[in-house]
Design a protein around this motif. Sequence first.
Motif, PDB file in Angstrom:
ATOM      1  N   MET A   1       0.836  -1.203   0.000  1.00 28.58           N
ATOM      2  CA  MET A   1       0.000   0.000   0.000  1.00 28.58           C
ATOM      3  C   MET A   1       0.875   1.260   0.000  1.00 28.58           C
ATOM      4  O   MET A   1       0.617   2.205  -0.747  1.00 28.58           O
ATOM      5  N   ASP A   2       1.909   1.259   0.810  1.00 30.81           N
ATOM      6  CA  ASP A   2       2.824   2.394   0.890  1.00 30.81           C
ATOM      7  C   ASP A   2       3.479   2.650  -0.475  1.00 30.81           C
ATOM      8  O   ASP A   2       3.523   3.786  -0.952  1.00 30.81           O
ATOM      9  N   ALA A   3       3.962   1.591  -1.111  1.00 24.81           N
ATOM     10  CA  ALA A   3       4.630   1.728  -2.413  1.00 24.81           C
ATOM     11  C   ALA A   3       3.666   2.275  -3.466  1.00 24.81           C
ATOM     12  O   ALA A   3       4.035   3.150  -4.265  1.00 24.81           O
ATOM     13  N   VAL A   4       2.449   1.794  -3.471  1.00 28.83           N
ATOM     14  CA  VAL A   4       1.465   2.236  -4.467  1.00 28.83           C
ATOM     15  C   VAL A   4       1.059   3.690  -4.206  1.00 28.83           C
ATOM     16  O   VAL A   4       0.958   4.487  -5.143  1.00 28.83           O
TER      17      VAL A   4
ATOM     18  N   MET B   1     -10.610   8.045  -3.876  1.00 23.80           N
ATOM     19  CA  MET B   1      -9.906   9.082  -3.126  1.00 23.80           C
ATOM     20  C   MET B   1     -10.079  10.441  -3.805  1.00 23.80           C
ATOM     21  O   MET B   1     -10.394  11.436  -3.144  1.00 23.80           O
ATOM     22  N   GLN B   2      -9.894  10.479  -5.125  1.00 21.33           N
ATOM     23  CA  GLN B   2     -10.018  11.737  -5.869  1.00 21.33           C
ATOM     24  C   GLN B   2     -11.419  12.314  -5.716  1.00 21.33           C
ATOM     25  O   GLN B   2     -11.579  13.525  -5.534  1.00 21.33           O
ATOM     26  N   SER B   3     -12.445  11.466  -5.764  1.00 19.94           N
ATOM     27  CA  SER B   3     -13.815  11.969  -5.632  1.00 19.94           C
ATOM     28  C   SER B   3     -14.027  12.586  -4.247  1.00 19.94           C
ATOM     29  O   SER B   3     -14.691  13.615  -4.122  1.00 19.94           O
ATOM     30  N   PHE B   4     -13.444  11.993  -3.213  1.00 15.67           N
ATOM     31  CA  PHE B   4     -13.554  12.568  -1.868  1.00 15.67           C
ATOM     32  C   PHE B   4     -12.823  13.908  -1.793  1.00 15.67           C
ATOM     33  O   PHE B   4     -13.340  14.872  -1.240  1.00 15.67           O
ATOM     34  N   PHE B   5     -11.623  13.967  -2.349  1.00 17.86           N
ATOM     35  CA  PHE B   5     -10.836  15.192  -2.289  1.00 17.86           C
ATOM     36  C   PHE B   5     -11.474  16.302  -3.121  1.00 17.86           C
ATOM     37  O   PHE B   5     -11.405  17.468  -2.736  1.00 17.86           O
TER      38      PHE B   5
ATOM     39  N   GLY C   1     -16.537   4.720   2.364  1.00 19.46           N
ATOM     40  CA  GLY C   1     -16.311   3.920   1.169  1.00 19.46           C
ATOM     41  C   GLY C   1     -15.915   2.517   1.577  1.00 19.46           C
ATOM     42  O   GLY C   1     -15.585   2.256   2.735  1.00 19.46           O
ATOM     43  N   PHE C   2     -15.939   1.616   0.609  1.00 19.41           N
ATOM     44  CA  PHE C   2     -15.661   0.208   0.863  1.00 19.41           C
ATOM     45  C   PHE C   2     -14.873  -0.323  -0.323  1.00 19.41           C
ATOM     46  O   PHE C   2     -15.329  -0.217  -1.458  1.00 19.41           O
ATOM     47  N   LEU C   3     -13.681  -0.859  -0.050  1.00 17.72           N
ATOM     48  CA  LEU C   3     -12.849  -1.450  -1.100  1.00 17.72           C
ATOM     49  C   LEU C   3     -12.550  -2.901  -0.752  1.00 17.72           C
ATOM     50  O   LEU C   3     -12.196  -3.209   0.391  1.00 17.72           O
TER      51      LEU C   3
ATOM     52  N   GLN D   1      -8.057  -2.971  -5.984  1.00 23.37           N
ATOM     53  CA  GLN D   1      -7.877  -2.477  -7.348  1.00 23.37           C
ATOM     54  C   GLN D   1      -7.431  -1.025  -7.198  1.00 23.37           C
ATOM     55  O   GLN D   1      -8.234  -0.164  -6.818  1.00 23.37           O
ATOM     56  N   PHE D   2      -6.159  -0.745  -7.432  1.00 20.47           N
ATOM     57  CA  PHE D   2      -5.599   0.549  -7.068  1.00 20.47           C
ATOM     58  C   PHE D   2      -6.209   1.708  -7.842  1.00 20.47           C
ATOM     59  O   PHE D   2      -6.446   2.777  -7.273  1.00 20.47           O
TER      60      PHE D   2
END
Length: 134
Positions: free
Chosen positions: A29-32, A126-130, A111-113, A118-119
């Motif tokens: 997760m950190d790398a992505v 994330m973009q929609s929240f921001f 949200g729920f992933l 799926q990155f």
Amino acid sequence: MAGGGKYDFDFSDKVILVVEDNPISFKLMDAVLKQVKANVVHAVNGKKAIEACTSSTHFDLVLMDMQMPEVDGLEATLKIKELRPSLRVVATTAHTYPENVLACQEAGCDGFLTKPLQFRQMFEMMQSFFDKQD
């Protein structure tokens, strides 16, 4: 969103709290997230996530693993939402039964992933929240 990178997102002005007890999952997760220039803070369990949100208000989003020892993701989300109701919390879990999704929603998850993540889907969420914050 044109450009040459694998993911055309720039979260360089965002701080993401990643709550993940599995060290390999966190490293991935950190790398992505670093590919999209996000600033990442790690909490190894729900208790540490609550402590982080109590001591700091600089988080823009929480990616919350639901299955953790000590304090699970549901309890941690409830506490974080009490502290910071507007902070977006996204559940990340392999358990996708309707009752699990409902429990996450009832705890306050925005949200729920589903794992494996799926990155691109995660970044779009994330973009929609921001976009709504700005």
